[in-house]
Scaffold this active site. Sequence first.
Site, PDB file in Angstrom:
ATOM      1  N   ARG A  66      44.546  53.248  61.892  1.00  0.00           N
ATOM      2  CA  ARG A  66      44.726  54.623  61.408  1.00  0.00           C
ATOM      3  C   ARG A  66      44.654  54.694  59.878  1.00  0.00           C
ATOM      4  O   ARG A  66      44.032  55.596  59.317  1.00  0.00           O
ATOM      5  CB  ARG A  66      46.079  55.154  61.900  1.00  0.00           C
ATOM      6  CG  ARG A  66      46.354  56.616  61.641  1.00  0.00           C
ATOM      7  CD  ARG A  66      45.542  57.548  62.509  1.00  0.00           C
ATOM      8  NE  ARG A  66      44.337  58.023  61.862  1.00  0.00           N
ATOM      9  CZ  ARG A  66      43.207  58.242  62.476  1.00  0.00           C
ATOM     10  NH1 ARG A  66      43.077  58.023  63.771  1.00  0.00           N
ATOM     11  NH2 ARG A  66      42.148  58.665  61.815  1.00  0.00           N
ATOM     12  N   LYS A 103      42.202  71.962  25.347  1.00  0.00           N
ATOM     13  CA  LYS A 103      42.131  73.178  26.142  1.00  0.00           C
ATOM     14  C   LYS A 103      42.735  74.328  25.344  1.00  0.00           C
ATOM     15  O   LYS A 103      43.266  74.140  24.249  1.00  0.00           O
ATOM     16  CB  LYS A 103      42.883  72.979  27.459  1.00  0.00           C
ATOM     17  CG  LYS A 103      42.355  71.791  28.265  1.00  0.00           C
ATOM     18  CD  LYS A 103      42.757  71.903  29.718  1.00  0.00           C
ATOM     19  CE  LYS A 103      42.082  70.792  30.496  1.00  0.00           C
ATOM     20  NZ  LYS A 103      42.194  70.981  31.932  1.00  0.00           N
ATOM     21  N   GLU A 113      37.161  72.598  24.987  1.00  0.00           N
ATOM     22  CA  GLU A 113      36.886  73.614  26.001  1.00  0.00           C
ATOM     23  C   GLU A 113      36.693  74.948  25.293  1.00  0.00           C
ATOM     24  O   GLU A 113      37.571  75.381  24.534  1.00  0.00           O
ATOM     25  CB  GLU A 113      38.096  73.672  26.946  1.00  0.00           C
ATOM     26  CG  GLU A 113      37.918  74.504  28.174  1.00  0.00           C
ATOM     27  CD  GLU A 113      39.190  74.513  29.026  1.00  0.00           C
ATOM     28  OE1 GLU A 113      39.591  73.447  29.529  1.00  0.00           O
ATOM     29  OE2 GLU A 113      39.785  75.606  29.143  1.00  0.00           O
ATOM     30  N   ASP A 135      33.522  76.850  29.590  1.00  0.00           N
ATOM     31  CA  ASP A 135      34.437  77.133  30.693  1.00  0.00           C
ATOM     32  C   ASP A 135      34.179  78.504  31.306  1.00  0.00           C
ATOM     33  O   ASP A 135      34.379  79.535  30.651  1.00  0.00           O
ATOM     34  CB  ASP A 135      35.883  77.048  30.180  1.00  0.00           C
ATOM     35  CG  ASP A 135      36.883  77.203  31.314  1.00  0.00           C
ATOM     36  OD1 ASP A 135      36.584  76.775  32.438  1.00  0.00           O
ATOM     37  OD2 ASP A 135      37.958  77.777  31.047  1.00  0.00           O
TER      38      ASP A 135
END
Lengths: 282, 282, 282, 282, 282, 282
Positions: free
Chosen positions: F100, F167, F197, F218
């Site tokens: 599994r 960012k 960004e 972006d």
Amino acid sequence: MNINNKQLDKIVENALKEDLGFAGDITSDNLIADCHESKAILKFKEKGVLAGIPVVKKVFSKYDSDICIDFFKQDGEVIENGESIAEIKGNTCSILKGERTALNFLQRLTGIATQTAKYVDKVNNDSIRITDTRKTTPTLRILEKYAVRVGSGYNHRFGLYDAVMLKDNHIIAAGGIKKAVKKIRSQISHTVKIEVEVENFKQVKKAVSVKADIIMLDNMELDEMEKAVNYIGEQAIVEASGGITLENIKAVANTGVNVISIGALTHQLKSIDISLDFVGES
Amino acid sequence: MNINNKQLDKIVENALKEDLGFAGDITSDNLIADCHESKAILKFKEKGVLAGIPVVKKVFSKYDSDICIDFFKQDGEVIENGESIAEIKGNTCSILKGERTALNFLQRLTGIATQTAKYVDKVNNDSIRITDTRKTTPTLRILEKYAVRVGSGYNHRFGLYDAVMLKDNHIIAAGGIKKAVKKIRSQISHTVKIEVEVENFKQVKKAVSVKADIIMLDNMELDEMEKAVNYIGEQAIVEASGGITLENIKAVANTGVNVISIGALTHQLKSIDISLDFVGES
Amino acid sequence: MNINNKQLDKIVENALKEDLGFAGDITSDNLIADCHESKAILKFKEKGVLAGIPVVKKVFSKYDSDICIDFFKQDGEVIENGESIAEIKGNTCSILKGERTALNFLQRLTGIATQTAKYVDKVNNDSIRITDTRKTTPTLRILEKYAVRVGSGYNHRFGLYDAVMLKDNHIIAAGGIKKAVKKIRSQISHTVKIEVEVENFKQVKKAVSVKADIIMLDNMELDEMEKAVNYIGEQAIVEASGGITLENIKAVANTGVNVISIGALTHQLKSIDISLDFVGES
Amino acid sequence: MNINNKQLDKIVENALKEDLGFAGDITSDNLIADCHESKAILKFKEKGVLAGIPVVKKVFSKYDSDICIDFFKQDGEVIENGESIAEIKGNTCSILKGERTALNFLQRLTGIATQTAKYVDKVNNDSIRITDTRKTTPTLRILEKYAVRVGSGYNHRFGLYDAVMLKDNHIIAAGGIKKAVKKIRSQISHTVKIEVEVENFKQVKKAVSVKADIIMLDNMELDEMEKAVNYIGEQAIVEASGGITLENIKAVANTGVNVISIGALTHQLKSIDISLDFVGES
Amino acid sequence: MNINNKQLDKIVENALKEDLGFAGDITSDNLIADCHESKAILKFKEKGVLAGIPVVKKVFSKYDSDICIDFFKQDGEVIENGESIAEIKGNTCSILKGERTALNFLQRLTGIATQTAKYVDKVNNDSIRITDTRKTTPTLRILEKYAVRVGSGYNHRFGLYDAVMLKDNHIIAAGGIKKAVKKIRSQISHTVKIEVEVENFKQVKKAVSVKADIIMLDNMELDEMEKAVNYIGEQAIVEASGGITLENIKAVANTGVNVISIGALTHQLKSIDISLDFVGES
Amino acid sequence: MNINNKQLDKIVENALKEDLGFAGDITSDNLIADCHESKAILKFKEKGVLAGIPVVKKVFSKYDSDICIDFFKQDGEVIENGESIAEIKGNTCSILKGERTALNFLQRLTGIATQTAKYVDKVNNDSIRITDTRKTTPTLRILEKYAVRVGSGYNHRFGLYDAVMLKDNHIIAAGGIKKAVKKIRSQISHTVKIEVEVENFKQVKKAVSVKADIIMLDNMELDEMEKAVNYIGEQAIVEASGGITLENIKAVANTGVNVISIGALTHQLKSIDISLDFVGES
């Protein structure tokens, strides 16, 4: 009296993991509200020497740092059957999750302290030490050695790393006691003691001649022990070991040895019955 | 019969660390040549049911994968005082480093298997199971449960995570047995059984009425047990627990219960004396 | 001479993790074919006492068990500038991944052994030990203590756990040397030695009177040291410490002390320049 | 300026384990009352650039979260011989247990910052960076790179995973600089820079032609370096490396390189002497 | 509803390590002042069933225990596109370091809860359970099983250790269903249920005859399922599995099975878009 | 193409622990003889790009080093529905224990590679890179990034530590793009790239003016993207991100950007159905 906090941490973590697995306490978590609080009492169900307070505290605080435990007794106190030793207050699920693990530790350690105290009482002589050995439960040695101290016993070395012990196989490999002691002394730190295990008087004399720090009389007869003690005098610490029981320990002590080491302190276990009873919501 | 290999690994690693510390075996390392090889024999010094072969193998192989261990006996065999069970060959230092840890495990596990076998023999009825409890040594549960199986006993649940056990505190918190069982059943997986601990016949009837999978009769008198057994019939598995001894177990078994769970299998320990003797250079 | 294999394993694992991070060696893995094999040589670029073979082997074997390393020299040998000490054969990427970590260990440990050997040579007296202290690089103590032994030095205690050392703060806290020694002796195992740090002759006398096992003369003048040595005689091991340099060590040795402990063996580091050069495909 | 808190945690944990072992500080624990509190001062015994405050705080807080440390100085400040930098208050045993480990870190990191500052001062030109290399102490790289920053130096890559560095072996394996750069660029993330190590002017031209981000002039003569700098211009960052000393660094800087990387910042260590002195009970 | 706190701890620690590596967040740490504080909002960008609050709290508290998170919504609530669910206040760098890891967890778990709720809604019958399987993301099973519960689903077994599941390979190896069930029942704890996977009506009858606790109808046609359900009645729990979709689940439910287990709850993932937006300094 | 072996080890270990718990596979261990051997086949049940061979090998070898796995296909190959990819031979219990976990890894990683290949095929232009993001499954990032590479995609940065990404929040905190880039450049290693960004053309111009290494557009409109691409030219790498789908990716590619980064490669998962079928005893 202390237990190394970092090692205790690791042991308790492993113990909790084992009982909680991945899914946790599926009974309590699914039945009892997250905000439910309770009060519980730890109570002795038979007489014993309490040992394990730091471990019990760690078990509960490890899972839930908001649980309050107030111990009325100290490690080392003799507790009577029926006496309460602590009150635990806090989140009900947290108490239930720690309960079995805490009791499993506490009952075993109290059992060891109680057993140790019996040997110490039998000898009833402060100048003779009753010590444990390395025959401890694997992974729990520092806790069991703590319990021995709590029961008024003393510790022998902690492991293979903190004292030299020359046993028969070492002595044979080195070509005799004298060669063995000389070689090992030339290698190890000057901060480490050398203990030599001897089986007869001839070996005693050799061990003394090379200034062993400790001479362990292994399974000797009482009269031979006494002869060894007299011969050695203050030249080394004399330790008796092997086959010591509550029946013969007083006689062994009377030979004048300084130390009696007993594997049974930790490898024969009579857990003391202690319960955790809920006494109401808090 | 198996022990989860990965968990065994971790336990043995922790046990070796404890004995070897950071500096290792300062006696052997400083006394015996790196290339010295020996042969040693594991021998029983008293009668017992052997348990722990995978653990002994792991201890030695973990430190030195070149050590060869040949067991002449299997876990579960009754070994007489004086019988040899295995031969160990390899680096002398490696054997000496693993010796105490291996024996500490083996003597304890053999003690548990031996004790379990005594209870099983006393009952002498294949349709009644003798099981352990969660009163195991913290961190060593999987090994002790293995030893119980080796001694012809059975395991109870492994932890808080693999079966529901409703004890008095849960029942009180939930407002009675019926409410507790219904609530828990609505939460847990359909793959999990529910066991209810009861103390009297009234509780037995409630537990049956809500289809508890297992009903544990806690510390009941023999006649009340029998009454419960008759009432329950095939509607649930009946387990007796609390205060079971070698003296009263046969009587408990005679009540017709299916399972008898005994904490003392693992919380009272009589280690079996086993020695490792060097028999020559290999 | 040994390094505890399990601890070495952990140290090397942490060192490799640090250099390889999560993404691994993005240069080699993206440039060199998986099946490319090479041969490389470890070569001294300046004179030194080789120390660290087991660590180098562990670094490479830990990442890739198929790498072959053949050392032509042994730890403890004096290696000249330009001499090769080992040949490494195997997967090129694996060699490149282990290169820096292996060299970082080897250059440092060789530096420590080389420095130790200088102090030992200066004293040039087998009956006086040059030892390290606990002033080692955190997390690498067992390796650095190994390098000191390789350089013909000796080890002092390994940590806070394997010998008692009473420093000024302990002595003040206990109310004087006599009280301190008596109290500690009544608590610790009989297998543990007690060392007392003293700063003047008055303290020397007190330490002798309570039978300290080791007396450490801390930053004493040479004449006071000599006076102490004469007074103590065979009653304790005498250790000199504090401000020892290559310039004054011979004079310190001449006072007759048994042991000279030097922090600079491990807290001042001159790495020895060693290179790993590829010499062709294998 | 930061040290990754989680990694610092792990390093300090390993360092404390090493010093405390399983039994802990057997001197302090057996001599000093659990409730005894003290005040101690960290003091410089020679001039240096302080580096390591977060590590010292972690050492003490890790063992005992109730210890208070008040630093009067900041990492990066020049501290004179005799100046105090911090006051530590709390449980006496806890202070003693952390003392050696804290000092071992602090003295080494301060040594690195001090050494770095010397190189930076020598160059005395803000537009030229002095950087470390991967020649750091295994397992302590993030701490040593922090100390370099504290000493006004800069870091080179952290490991094999965060920048590409093509050395001679890579270049040979790939069949030349051009092939190597092209192949690696086609594989790695567009967020990663490519540095090429060159040994002569011909290689410089090749590296420029394939737009290497950084060109490292390895052990070049000063005039060749200058020629390379002039040729490269703004087309790549120019790094000098190999054999840089306090004596020649100014001349190297004068060639116009952008970066000078120096292994000796971390592989030659002069620990700065710092003491922890108890100044009374608190 | 709970997640085992100790296991959650370990998972989050591994997740943070992966994102922060050794050097940490080199953008934030080098750009933003240590003392800068911010306020941010967690906002749903599409509709979903919120799941993962304990994980988000753990991510931020693990890195910085001073961050405050105030959730306005509870796990299990349906959140509309554009709705805010929590406000986070604290050190700006700490928020930025935890941001991606927290969102990665939250979006996935919310995706699982949302998907689960769709299946549950489709069936719209409280007496039929929708459960997960062991087809979970490796290392995150306890979190994904939590998300299934949050989405009004139920859990199947947690692993190979907490229930017996006899699949075709087991049945073949044992020589048929009857032999397999009898053998396994004679070995496992009485606290463990036995589930048998069957593929046809003949096997159903065999499973009933040996009193399997749960019978799993694997990939059966609807009419055969119904026949099985009628035959089994109250003699076992009936579970349907294999090829269940949102399209056919209602029909499967209508056959009268007790449990429908669906691998797709966790092995097909549609993350729900959730953002963390800074809304000012705090 | 490589996965860091040491990290893979840790992940697989955690995955196996989760499935095996403490008691292990209670079904197989209690039903199947220790010495039983089997042969099994891994087979695709739907079409996909195979990814995960090193993980599958690690899963089985980690539990049982004697298992033999023979892969007929390589990672990266397109496998048709019904095709076998590997044969596994060895101890039946070991195969069942790993089954599994191995499939859970393999199906997910193959799903990611298959999805990646679709995006790559859609663009059908070798000079444009399709990359992942940091939106990966927590704790499994290195495996998912490997699967992206297997599917002919490229990796973006691995974490917060190996590239700077500025960012909006960083830019606001620093007071604009120019200030942000200048400050960060003055702090970070010269070996690290800076990505900015941007959301509009004005920001593009600022990013170019301070020589950002990578400019990420972006969520820009296609025409604005094209304008940015034309403006930037060779001055920076241009990356498009945000809202990329199989439908719009070709148009995005046509704007001339160098890199297209897509979170959905790893945060939307369609596992590929793969089975492990036993085909006889070996």
